[in-house]
Design an enzyme around this catalytic site. Sequence first.
Site, PDB file in Angstrom:
ATOM      1  N   CYS A  85       0.824  -1.215   0.000  1.00  0.00           N
ATOM      2  CA  CYS A  85       0.000   0.000   0.000  1.00  0.00           C
ATOM      3  C   CYS A  85       0.858   1.265   0.000  1.00  0.00           C
ATOM      4  O   CYS A  85       0.469   2.288  -0.562  1.00  0.00           O
ATOM      5  CB  CYS A  85      -0.908   0.018   1.230  1.00  0.00           C
ATOM      6  SG  CYS A  85      -1.838  -1.486   1.519  1.00  0.00           S
ATOM      7  N   ASP A  87      -2.386  -3.651   7.645  1.00  0.00           N
ATOM      8  CA  ASP A  87      -3.484  -4.489   8.121  1.00  0.00           C
ATOM      9  C   ASP A  87      -3.360  -5.909   7.575  1.00  0.00           C
ATOM     10  O   ASP A  87      -3.723  -6.884   8.244  1.00  0.00           O
ATOM     11  CB  ASP A  87      -4.827  -3.891   7.708  1.00  0.00           C
ATOM     12  CG  ASP A  87      -5.187  -2.675   8.553  1.00  0.00           C
ATOM     13  OD1 ASP A  87      -4.350  -2.257   9.364  1.00  0.00           O
ATOM     14  OD2 ASP A  87      -6.289  -2.145   8.379  1.00  0.00           O
ATOM     15  N   CYS A 108      -2.454   3.050   3.059  1.00  0.00           N
ATOM     16  CA  CYS A 108      -3.029   1.911   3.771  1.00  0.00           C
ATOM     17  C   CYS A 108      -4.169   2.397   4.669  1.00  0.00           C
ATOM     18  O   CYS A 108      -4.271   3.587   4.963  1.00  0.00           O
ATOM     19  CB  CYS A 108      -1.962   1.187   4.576  1.00  0.00           C
ATOM     20  SG  CYS A 108      -2.404  -0.501   5.056  1.00  0.00           S
ATOM     21  N   ASP A 109      -4.977   1.466   5.147  1.00  0.00           N
ATOM     22  CA  ASP A 109      -6.276   1.796   5.750  1.00  0.00           C
ATOM     23  C   ASP A 109      -6.241   2.939   6.755  1.00  0.00           C
ATOM     24  O   ASP A 109      -7.000   3.903   6.660  1.00  0.00           O
ATOM     25  CB  ASP A 109      -6.854   0.563   6.428  1.00  0.00           C
ATOM     26  CG  ASP A 109      -7.332  -0.471   5.419  1.00  0.00           C
ATOM     27  OD1 ASP A 109      -7.048  -0.309   4.229  1.00  0.00           O
ATOM     28  OD2 ASP A 109      -7.969  -1.437   5.830  1.00  0.00           O
ATOM     29  N   LYS A 110      -5.415   2.851   7.790  1.00  0.00           N
ATOM     30  CA  LYS A 110      -5.445   3.855   8.861  1.00  0.00           C
ATOM     31  C   LYS A 110      -4.623   5.085   8.520  1.00  0.00           C
ATOM     32  O   LYS A 110      -4.742   6.123   9.180  1.00  0.00           O
ATOM     33  CB  LYS A 110      -4.952   3.257  10.183  1.00  0.00           C
ATOM     34  CG  LYS A 110      -5.647   1.965  10.587  1.00  0.00           C
ATOM     35  CD  LYS A 110      -7.150   2.058  10.493  1.00  0.00           C
ATOM     36  CE  LYS A 110      -7.807   0.702  10.658  1.00  0.00           C
ATOM     37  NZ  LYS A 110      -7.495  -0.271   9.581  1.00  0.00           N
ATOM     38  N   CYS A 157      -5.603  -2.441  -1.393  1.00  0.00           N
ATOM     39  CA  CYS A 157      -6.556  -3.455  -1.844  1.00  0.00           C
ATOM     40  C   CYS A 157      -7.538  -2.834  -2.839  1.00  0.00           C
ATOM     41  O   CYS A 157      -8.017  -1.716  -2.626  1.00  0.00           O
ATOM     42  CB  CYS A 157      -7.296  -4.054  -0.657  1.00  0.00           C
ATOM     43  SG  CYS A 157      -6.210  -4.910   0.512  1.00  0.00           S
ATOM     44  N   GLU A 180      -9.491  -5.639  13.902  1.00  0.00           N
ATOM     45  CA  GLU A 180     -10.327  -6.081  12.794  1.00  0.00           C
ATOM     46  C   GLU A 180     -10.488  -7.598  12.840  1.00  0.00           C
ATOM     47  O   GLU A 180      -9.588  -8.316  13.280  1.00  0.00           O
ATOM     48  CB  GLU A 180      -9.687  -5.694  11.456  1.00  0.00           C
ATOM     49  CG  GLU A 180      -9.770  -4.235  11.148  1.00  0.00           C
ATOM     50  CD  GLU A 180      -9.229  -3.900   9.765  1.00  0.00           C
ATOM     51  OE1 GLU A 180      -9.338  -2.732   9.382  1.00  0.00           O
ATOM     52  OE2 GLU A 180      -8.710  -4.791   9.081  1.00  0.00           O
ATOM     53  N   SER A 211     -12.678  -5.411   8.706  1.00  0.00           N
ATOM     54  CA  SER A 211     -12.024  -4.888   7.518  1.00  0.00           C
ATOM     55  C   SER A 211     -13.088  -4.373   6.560  1.00  0.00           C
ATOM     56  O   SER A 211     -14.225  -4.838   6.570  1.00  0.00           O
ATOM     57  CB  SER A 211     -11.223  -6.003   6.845  1.00  0.00           C
ATOM     58  OG  SER A 211     -10.874  -5.648   5.525  1.00  0.00           O
TER      59      SER A 211
END
Length: 567
Positions: A53, A85, A126-128, A198, A448, A474
């Site tokens: 990511c 993650d 990335c996610d966070k 993703c 998650e 997630s």
Amino acid sequence: MTSPPKKLVSAVIKEGLDRAPHRAFLRATGMSDDDMAKPLVAIVSQHGENTPCSMSLGPQADAARLGVAAAQGVAVPFTTISVSDGVSMNHRGMRMSLVSRELIADSIEAVMRAHAYDALVGFAGCDKTLPGVMMAMARLNVPSVFVYGGAMLPGHWRGQDVTILTTYEGVGSVLAGRMTEAELDELGHACAPTLGSCPGQFTANTMAMVAETLGLALPGSAMLPAVYTERLALARRAGRRATEIVMHGGPLPRDLVTRKSLENACAAVAATGGSTNAGLHLPAIAHEAGVRFTLDDVAAVFARTPLIADLQPGGRFLALDLHRVGGVAPVLKALLDAGHLHGDTLALSGRTLADELASAPAPDGEVVRSAAKALHATGGVVVLKGNLAPDGALIKIAGLTSSVFEGPARVFECEEDAFAAVSARAYAEGDVLVIRNEGPRGGPGMREMLGVTALVYGQGMGEKVALLTDGRFSGATRGLMVGYIGPEAALGGPIALVRDGDPIAIDGERCTLSLLLDDAEIARRRAAWRPREVEVLSGVLEKYARLVGPAHLGAVTHSGPAGAGDR
């Protein structure tokens, strides 16, 4: 909108007799005397090799320097952390994922305030990292431009597009005898072929759409794949725009993050069946801007917004497909035309959202539909409330055959216990799996549960059982999965009182989550309840557990901007 400053913020480190040592330090970084009169524009990313990511962020952040220079600013790059993650999932390392959001925001604030930079260009992948950077921008309220690093391209395996989610669910398929280990290995080699996040409408792409809808990111940036060279031109534009706002004036983050724009962002999430994590991150971003925006506010928008985009995990298409039909713009255009957006919010250009969308492409009718031909009358994500979740809970209903379910509880005190039972297939059709003590404080860190939820789905049980937790999911989670239940078990929430065999009812149509016991029995259990003994904590988790607030308010760790009222 803000007018250009009479004096640069960075003057405090560059001007005056007593700043001679400061100027010497700046020259040691390669800055010239002419540069001392220019704005200092920070460029932050999480470039590193710990996750695909973030691996594309370095070249993009470097390209932003050219835009800063073109607008007569001086670029000052620095980096902060990221937690993958994908690697931290399904073990104790996942405790650090949501914690990293606060660390990212705090670290950016520390560098920006200590060095008195004039503007910020923030990259995230990335996610966070996405909400972390946006939270820092709202907190600092300096000229800022957010840039998402982009999603990876999908893999291709046995005639179909595949993603990392396909592999997560493949583990369950192997355990259920529906796939061989050799096939899973093939799939694992095919599912993640490039750098980037993703590729479904999971948390990263959801929050990228949020950034564009809020006006923190340039239009057209959210769905552009990570490996496309257009991202270098986008990065240059971002650097130029941040510098222009310093020099000539323009909207600051708190001009962009308003109650109306937050409602627009919620609508974008609902319309695309986006990540349930948005229900956690949007209140947190609002908190940094001094706007009280809770899960109840999120719920109100979700309930009135139609699902119009057919995106994974609930639907068929990926970020690449959405990019090919126009990106975020046709989604927002369809919502605006149907009266589901506030058109008078601001974009980074200083124009209104309605003006920005005037030339947006119409929905293609397949990836994105018009509101009149919606996939579902209400959003793809729903907030549930009831005696089991007084503060609310979240479920993604996009793609579900039915969002109504009732069954007996099967209680687990932590994720590991549930994972072991699911791996052994020691549960039955009709069960409601309850995983507690995984909230922001009780975890701590609000892990998650994709490891468990994907296992259930891969075993073919995604809608034959339900799963409830005070932890998170997630953005890739699908099935009858209800998370973010509040109050959490560690605070004595009703989820702490559930026992094996208790009947539980989920109703995604009526937006309710109920423990089917009489009030007297619940009161008896509450009177007898005692907090669970927890392990002794240290380091960052100790600090986090002491400071973190409830999920329905964003799981934030400070009291918000000084003097900011409810805007």
